[in-house]
Design a protein around this motif. Structure first.
Motif, PDB file in Angstrom:
ATOM      1  N   ASP A 164       0.917  -1.118  -0.044  1.00  0.00           N
ATOM      2  CA  ASP A 164       0.064  -0.012  -0.073  1.00  0.00           C
ATOM      3  C   ASP A 164       1.043   1.349  -0.062  1.00  0.00           C
ATOM      4  OD1 ASP A 164       1.054  -0.066   2.519  1.00  0.00           O
ATOM      5  OD2 ASP A 164      -0.851  -0.098   3.418  1.00  0.00           O
ATOM      6  N   ARG A 165       2.139   1.291  -0.201  1.00  0.00           N
ATOM      7  CA  ARG A 165       3.180   2.247  -0.408  1.00  0.00           C
ATOM      8  C   ARG A 165       4.117   1.948  -1.083  1.00  0.00           C
ATOM      9  NH1 ARG A 165       7.596   1.110   3.106  1.00  0.00           N
ATOM     10  NH2 ARG A 165       8.149   3.263   3.163  1.00  0.00           N
ATOM     11  N   LEU A 166       4.804   2.915  -1.494  1.00  0.00           N
ATOM     12  CA  LEU A 166       6.075   2.873  -2.444  1.00  0.00           C
ATOM     13  C   LEU A 166       7.263   2.830  -1.367  1.00  0.00           C
ATOM     14  CD1 LEU A 166       5.153   5.652  -5.210  1.00  0.00           C
ATOM     15  CD2 LEU A 166       4.912   3.176  -5.470  1.00  0.00           C
ATOM     16  N   ASP A 167       7.795   1.787  -1.455  1.00  0.00           N
ATOM     17  CA  ASP A 167       8.967   1.658  -0.538  1.00  0.00           C
ATOM     18  C   ASP A 167      10.475   1.980  -1.467  1.00  0.00           C
ATOM     19  OD1 ASP A 167      11.288   0.542   0.724  1.00  0.00           O
ATOM     20  OD2 ASP A 167      10.214  -1.218   1.276  1.00  0.00           O
ATOM     21  N   PRO A 168      10.910   3.074  -0.918  1.00  0.00           N
ATOM     22  CA  PRO A 168      12.089   3.441  -1.483  1.00  0.00           C
ATOM     23  C   PRO A 168      13.268   2.407  -1.706  1.00  0.00           C
ATOM     24  CG  PRO A 168      11.532   5.149   0.158  1.00  0.00           C
ATOM     25  CD  PRO A 168      10.871   3.942   0.441  1.00  0.00           C
ATOM     26  N   GLU A 169      13.651   1.384  -0.568  1.00  0.00           N
ATOM     27  CA  GLU A 169      14.348   0.441  -0.641  1.00  0.00           C
ATOM     28  C   GLU A 169      14.229  -0.511  -2.136  1.00  0.00           C
ATOM     29  OE1 GLU A 169      15.176  -1.698   2.496  1.00  0.00           O
ATOM     30  OE2 GLU A 169      15.414   0.038   3.830  1.00  0.00           O
ATOM     31  N   VAL A 170      12.770  -0.755  -2.203  1.00  0.00           N
ATOM     32  CA  VAL A 170      12.447  -1.411  -3.365  1.00  0.00           C
ATOM     33  C   VAL A 170      12.755  -0.773  -4.700  1.00  0.00           C
ATOM     34  CG1 VAL A 170      10.278  -2.604  -4.558  1.00  0.00           C
ATOM     35  CG2 VAL A 170      10.678  -2.821  -2.293  1.00  0.00           C
ATOM     36  N   LEU A 171      12.368   0.489  -4.581  1.00  0.00           N
ATOM     37  CA  LEU A 171      12.450   1.311  -6.040  1.00  0.00           C
ATOM     38  C   LEU A 171      13.977   1.422  -6.359  1.00  0.00           C
ATOM     39  CD1 LEU A 171       9.924   4.079  -5.414  1.00  0.00           C
ATOM     40  CD2 LEU A 171       9.397   2.155  -6.789  1.00  0.00           C
ATOM     41  N   ALA A 172      14.685   1.716  -5.369  1.00  0.00           N
ATOM     42  CA  ALA A 172      16.095   1.378  -5.899  1.00  0.00           C
ATOM     43  C   ALA A 172      16.770   0.287  -6.252  1.00  0.00           C
ATOM     44  CB  ALA A 172      17.034   2.083  -4.479  1.00  0.00           C
ATOM     45  N   GLU A 173      16.084  -0.721  -6.093  1.00  0.00           N
ATOM     46  CA  GLU A 173      16.687  -2.076  -6.310  1.00  0.00           C
ATOM     47  C   GLU A 173      16.011  -2.689  -7.792  1.00  0.00           C
ATOM     48  OE1 GLU A 173      19.257  -3.872  -5.304  1.00  0.00           O
ATOM     49  OE2 GLU A 173      19.398  -1.837  -4.024  1.00  0.00           O
ATOM     50  N   VAL A 174      14.830  -1.779  -8.161  1.00  0.00           N
ATOM     51  CA  VAL A 174      14.310  -2.327  -9.520  1.00  0.00           C
ATOM     52  C   VAL A 174      15.044  -2.408 -10.555  1.00  0.00           C
ATOM     53  CG1 VAL A 174      13.358  -0.253 -10.254  1.00  0.00           C
ATOM     54  CG2 VAL A 174      12.134  -2.293 -10.591  1.00  0.00           C
ATOM     55  N   THR A 175      15.069  -3.374 -11.500  1.00  0.00           N
ATOM     56  CA  THR A 175      15.611  -3.473 -12.488  1.00  0.00           C
ATOM     57  C   THR A 175      14.788  -4.098 -13.769  1.00  0.00           C
ATOM     58  OG1 THR A 175      17.869  -3.879 -11.864  1.00  0.00           O
ATOM     59  CG2 THR A 175      17.781  -4.430 -14.066  1.00  0.00           C
ATOM     60  N   ALA A 176      14.452  -3.151 -14.892  1.00  0.00           N
ATOM     61  CA  ALA A 176      13.627  -3.848 -15.642  1.00  0.00           C
ATOM     62  C   ALA A 176      14.046  -4.668 -16.670  1.00  0.00           C
ATOM     63  CB  ALA A 176      13.151  -2.540 -16.628  1.00  0.00           C
ATOM     64  N   LEU A 177      13.444  -5.631 -16.893  1.00  0.00           N
ATOM     65  CA  LEU A 177      14.058  -6.748 -17.752  1.00  0.00           C
ATOM     66  C   LEU A 177      14.034  -6.560 -19.263  1.00  0.00           C
ATOM     67  CD1 LEU A 177      12.863 -10.011 -15.861  1.00  0.00           C
ATOM     68  CD2 LEU A 177      14.967  -8.824 -15.723  1.00  0.00           C
ATOM     69  N   PHE A 178      12.852  -5.677 -19.806  1.00  0.00           N
ATOM     70  CA  PHE A 178      12.624  -5.641 -21.258  1.00  0.00           C
ATOM     71  C   PHE A 178      12.676  -4.114 -21.651  1.00  0.00           C
ATOM     72  CE2 PHE A 178      10.012  -9.162 -19.377  1.00  0.00           C
ATOM     73  CZ  PHE A 178      10.289 -10.191 -20.138  1.00  0.00           C
ATOM     74  N   PRO A 179      13.033  -4.047 -23.016  1.00  0.00           N
ATOM     75  CA  PRO A 179      13.603  -2.773 -23.288  1.00  0.00           C
ATOM     76  C   PRO A 179      12.481  -1.584 -23.166  1.00  0.00           C
ATOM     77  CG  PRO A 179      14.477  -4.225 -24.921  1.00  0.00           C
ATOM     78  CD  PRO A 179      13.660  -4.832 -23.796  1.00  0.00           C
TER      79      PRO A 179
END
Length: 245
Positions: free
Chosen positions: A81-96
């Motif tokens: 229910d919230r945007l977690d900065p730790e999760v956002l910083a670690e995200v890596t998109a797989l597709f162009p």
């Protein structure tokens, strides 16, 4: 494409595109008004956990950002229910296509006055995605340089590179493969050797190992010994290793 799909219609089956003008946010805004959808929404194809959505992969993060953009963050019970900065910083998109989407969502967060910690974290995630995209491009460029388009190839990549590579090469199969689909990683070293033997009896000429699966070369030592002693190493970069079978 809305203009092309109807051309696949036949005398017995008409294909109609309904709502093709709507973008992702238009669609999610409509879905977010349905309580049943918000109680059952599942977007995560990467989760191997009991949880309905992992809440951390690029698809989950993208959906969270889109829920925030349509003022529905917190309404969906199957996602955080919230945007977690730790999760956002670690995200890596797989597709162009995901990189530009993340950048657009960042601009929307800025316009909505999002928390500076959230914005900084998403900036870091976008930078990670850009680096991953560059790494992917270098890998694909090296493969195209070493292997001609008509050479049948197999890829140990857990389906990360294969679909991009299919744009340049006529025959690209996953390793291991069953009926054209990725069959999951071998259960042990003996299974890996058996799968490699099976592959070498097929028309496939080369095996590509993507950097994200370099660990498999240590995890399956007998498999790696066959590659190194019986196959020719055509290229070795930080992104890919290519073996002639």
């Amino acid at each position: 494409h809305p203009l092309l799909m109807p051309l696949f219609s036949t005398a017995r089956c008409e294909i109609v595109i309904d709502g093709g003008e709507a973008d992702r946010l238009h669609k999610l805004r409509r879905v977010s008004r349905e309580s049943l959808a918000m109680q059952t929404l599942r977007v995560c194809w990467a989760s191997h956990e009991p949880a309905y959505n992992c809440g951390r992969c690029a698809k989950c993060v993208r959906t969270l950002l889109e829920l925030r953009a349509v003022d529905a963050l917190g309404d969906c019970t199957t996602l955080p229910d919230r945007l977690d900065p730790e999760v956002l910083a670690e995200v890596t998109a797989l597709f162009p296509h995901e990189g530009p989407i993340l950048e657009d969502r960042y601009e929307r967060l800025v316009a909505q006055g999002a928390d500076p910690d959230v914005l900084a974290a998403l900036e870091a995630g976008i930078a990670r995605t850009d680096r991953a995209a560059a790494k992917r491009r270098r890998a694909l460029d090296k493969i195209v340089e070493v292997l001609a388009p008509d050479v049948p190839v197999a890829v140990l990549d857990e389906d990360e590179l294969r679909y991009d590579l299919a744009r340049t090469h006529a025959t690209v199969v996953p390793f291991p493969e069953r009926d054209g689909f990725f069959n999951g990683l071998p259960g042990d070293d003996a299974d890996a050797v058996e799968e490699l033997s099976r592959l070498r009896r097929s028309p496939v000429v080369a095996l590509i190992v993507w950097a994200h699966d370099f660990w498999a070369l240590d995890y399956y030592p007998a498999f790696t010994k066959v590659l190194e002693t019986e196959c020719e190493l055509l290229a070795a970069t930080p992104e890919v290793r290519i073996y002639r079978l």
